[in-house]
Design a protein around this motif. Structure first.
Motif, PDB file in Angstrom:
ATOM      1  N   LEU A  62       0.827  -1.209   0.000  1.00 13.12           N
ATOM      2  CA  LEU A  62       0.000   0.000   0.000  1.00 13.12           C
ATOM      3  C   LEU A  62       0.860   1.257   0.000  1.00 13.12           C
ATOM      4  O   LEU A  62       0.532   2.239  -0.674  1.00 13.12           O
ATOM      5  CB  LEU A  62      -0.932  -0.013   1.217  1.00 13.12           C
ATOM      6  N   ARG A  63       1.969   1.252   0.767  1.00 13.31           N
ATOM      7  CA  ARG A  63       2.864   2.413   0.754  1.00 13.31           C
ATOM      8  C   ARG A  63       3.470   2.619  -0.631  1.00 13.31           C
ATOM      9  O   ARG A  63       3.617   3.768  -1.093  1.00 13.31           O
ATOM     10  CB  ARG A  63       3.966   2.230   1.802  1.00 13.31           C
ATOM     11  N   ALA A  64       3.811   1.520  -1.303  1.00 15.03           N
ATOM     12  CA  ALA A  64       4.350   1.644  -2.667  1.00 15.03           C
ATOM     13  C   ALA A  64       3.291   2.212  -3.617  1.00 15.03           C
ATOM     14  O   ALA A  64       3.598   3.065  -4.467  1.00 15.03           O
ATOM     15  CB  ALA A  64       4.845   0.285  -3.155  1.00 15.03           C
ATOM     16  N   ARG A  65       2.050   1.760  -3.490  1.00 15.64           N
ATOM     17  CA  ARG A  65       0.985   2.301  -4.335  1.00 15.64           C
ATOM     18  C   ARG A  65       0.740   3.774  -4.045  1.00 15.64           C
ATOM     19  O   ARG A  65       0.505   4.572  -4.957  1.00 15.64           O
ATOM     20  CB  ARG A  65      -0.301   1.500  -4.120  1.00 15.64           C
ATOM     21  N   ILE A  66       0.789   4.159  -2.769  1.00 16.84           N
ATOM     22  CA  ILE A  66       0.598   5.564  -2.425  1.00 16.84           C
ATOM     23  C   ILE A  66       1.728   6.417  -3.009  1.00 16.84           C
ATOM     24  O   ILE A  66       1.506   7.529  -3.495  1.00 16.84           O
ATOM     25  CB  ILE A  66       0.506   5.719  -0.895  1.00 16.84           C
ATOM     26  N   GLY A  67       2.967   5.891  -2.970  1.00 15.58           N
ATOM     27  CA  GLY A  67       4.078   6.623  -3.576  1.00 15.58           C
ATOM     28  C   GLY A  67       3.895   6.818  -5.076  1.00 15.58           C
ATOM     29  O   GLY A  67       4.167   7.898  -5.611  1.00 15.58           O
ATOM     30  N   LYS A  68       3.390   5.790  -5.749  1.00 15.44           N
ATOM     31  CA  LYS A  68       3.142   5.930  -7.182  1.00 15.44           C
ATOM     32  C   LYS A  68       2.036   6.940  -7.453  1.00 15.44           C
ATOM     33  O   LYS A  68       2.117   7.729  -8.403  1.00 15.44           O
ATOM     34  CB  LYS A  68       2.771   4.563  -7.764  1.00 15.44           C
ATOM     35  N   VAL A  69       0.983   6.922  -6.617  1.00 14.09           N
ATOM     36  CA  VAL A  69      -0.101   7.882  -6.799  1.00 14.09           C
ATOM     37  C   VAL A  69       0.397   9.311  -6.582  1.00 14.09           C
ATOM     38  O   VAL A  69       0.000  10.242  -7.296  1.00 14.09           O
ATOM     39  CB  VAL A  69      -1.257   7.547  -5.839  1.00 14.09           C
ATOM     40  N   THR A  70       1.307   9.497  -5.623  1.00 12.04           N
ATOM     41  CA  THR A  70       1.860  10.832  -5.385  1.00 12.04           C
ATOM     42  C   THR A  70       2.628  11.339  -6.598  1.00 12.04           C
ATOM     43  O   THR A  70       2.491  12.509  -6.994  1.00 12.04           O
ATOM     44  CB  THR A  70       2.789  10.784  -4.156  1.00 12.04           C
ATOM     45  N   VAL A  71       3.413  10.465  -7.194  1.00 11.99           N
ATOM     46  CA  VAL A  71       4.149  10.865  -8.398  1.00 11.99           C
ATOM     47  C   VAL A  71       3.195  11.202  -9.541  1.00 11.99           C
ATOM     48  O   VAL A  71       3.380  12.194 -10.262  1.00 11.99           O
ATOM     49  CB  VAL A  71       5.136   9.754  -8.799  1.00 11.99           C
ATOM     50  N   LYS A  72       2.152  10.405  -9.703  1.00 11.23           N
ATOM     51  CA  LYS A  72       1.184  10.687 -10.767  1.00 11.23           C
ATOM     52  C   LYS A  72       0.427  11.987 -10.499  1.00 11.23           C
ATOM     53  O   LYS A  72       0.139  12.747 -11.430  1.00 11.23           O
ATOM     54  CB  LYS A  72       0.207   9.520 -10.886  1.00 11.23           C
ATOM     55  N   MET A  73       0.086  12.246  -9.249  1.00 13.79           N
ATOM     56  CA  MET A  73      -0.635  13.472  -8.916  1.00 13.79           C
ATOM     57  C   MET A  73       0.227  14.709  -9.133  1.00 13.79           C
ATOM     58  O   MET A  73      -0.303  15.806  -9.359  1.00 13.79           O
ATOM     59  CB  MET A  73      -1.113  13.417  -7.468  1.00 13.79           C
ATOM     60  N   THR A  74       1.550  14.574  -9.060  1.00  9.19           N
ATOM     61  CA  THR A  74       2.414  15.719  -9.332  1.00  9.19           C
ATOM     62  C   THR A  74       2.230  16.212 -10.762  1.00  9.19           C
ATOM     63  O   THR A  74       2.105  17.421 -11.006  1.00  9.19           O
ATOM     64  CB  THR A  74       3.877  15.328  -9.082  1.00  9.19           C
ATOM     65  N   GLY A  75       2.195  15.300 -11.700  1.00 11.00           N
ATOM     66  CA  GLY A  75       1.946  15.695 -13.085  1.00 11.00           C
ATOM     67  C   GLY A  75       0.576  16.314 -13.273  1.00 11.00           C
ATOM     68  O   GLY A  75       0.420  17.294 -14.011  1.00 11.00           O
TER      69      GLY A  75
END
Length: 326
Positions: free
Chosen positions: A282-295
């Motif tokens: 879940l932490r890895a998925r949240i990290g990926k979502v954070t990167v996507k939300m930056t764009g």
């Protein structure tokens, strides 16, 4: 009627399909005579297994083990396709990989494989006919033949794509149900129930919480009741879903069945490790979502922020430059 290259190609394709069908009929007749006794024995074993599964389904109404019998033209075609499974064409159309995918989806009997073969035959014949009815005369001969080949390939592969998606969905469901399964097994073992009683309680009372694993456990219990050992009955559960954690739990259950011993502490440690692995995922998925939300923020919020902060200054500069030109 004018014979165009496209029409000629379609007629050639239909003739080839007819020739393949005739060869299949001849092969079917030959293999029917050679393998009648083998199929009779296989059907007898399947009827016995189906009877045991039906008894388990009657004892556990919350867990539906066998689907209702299908009716209609497609079901009749599936019944006719049972005899084609032993032919060379059937072994190619329903390869070992396809059989493993069907088992992972919960389709275990020979009728399911026959329906899969019938779906492939219908798709391989129906998709080119649909393309011929829609695109006949509107394309050149080369493009028309390429489109017909693509339709044939897509119609033949569509049932496998559907089965693969269902198998992946069930595999994800097993991963999600595994921590709950471990906790329930530890709880039931802790209150003094035997392994058999614990599995029966999970099958009967927790079918809604563990829809996939409860059904798999019910199948394993049905095989165990018919005379197989615990290791043989749970072998498919350990290998079908390609999940190392599930295989480890199955090995632990087999060891408890054979040698006995307390399993509360190993199950507790195993459950803690599963929960920690899920938290890490879940932490890895949240990290990926954070990167996507930056764009997304750069594309949506940054222009608005620039307009709000730099807009008044830009307007003032424009007015000042306009005043200098007067």
């Amino acid at each position: 009627m004018t014979i165009t290259p496209a029409l000629l190609g379609a007629l050639a394709l239909a003739a080839a399909a007819l020739a393949v069908s005739l060869c299949g009929v001849l092969a079917f007749g030959r293999h029917l005579r050679m393998q009648r006794s083998a199929r009779t024995l296989d059907h007898a074993l399947q009827d016995r297994a189906a009877a045991s599964l039906s008894a388990a389904a009657a004892a556990a109404p919350a867990t539906r083990l066998t689907p209702p019998p299908a009716r209609g033209l497609f079901a009749a075609l599936a019944r006719a396709s049972v005899a084609w499974l032993d032919t060379p064409f059937g072994r190619i159309a329903v390869a070992p990989e396809d059989r493993r995918l069907l088992e992972r989806c919960g389709y275990l009997d020979v009728r399911a494989r026959a329906r899969f073969l019938a779906a492939r035959i219908v798709g391989a014949l129906g998709a080119p006919l649909a393309v011929f009815a829609v695109a006949h005369g509107g394309l050149s001969s080369a493009r028309f033949m390429l489109l017909m080949f693509m339709a044939l390939s897509a119609g033949f592969m569509a049932p496998k794509w559907f089965v693969r998606r269902r198998a992946q969905a069930r595999q994800r469901a097993v991963e999600n149900e595994l921590p709950m399964f471990v906790d329930l097994l530890r709880l039931l073992q802790g209150v003094g129930l035997s392994l058999d009683q614990s599995l029966q309680v999970m099958i009967h009372d927790f079918g809604n919480v563990l829809p996939v694993l409860a059904r798999e456990l019910a199948l394993a219990q049905a095989q165990f009741v018919t005379g197989r050992t615990r290791e043989q009955s749970m072998k498919r559960l350990a290998t079908s879903y390609e999940n190392d954690d599930l295989a480890a739990i199955v090995r632990l259950i087999i060891q408890v069945e054979q040698h006995g011993g307390a399993v509360q502490d190993p199950l507790k440690q195993f459950g803690d490790r599963l929960r920690e692995a899920r938290r890490a995922a879940l932490r890895a998925r949240i990290g990926k979502v954070t990167v996507k939300m930056t764009g997304v923020m750069v594309l949506t919020l940054l222009p608005a922020l620039l307009i709000i902060t730099a807009g008044p200054g830009f307007i003032a500069v424009v007015h000042a430059l306009a005043g200098l030109h007067r």
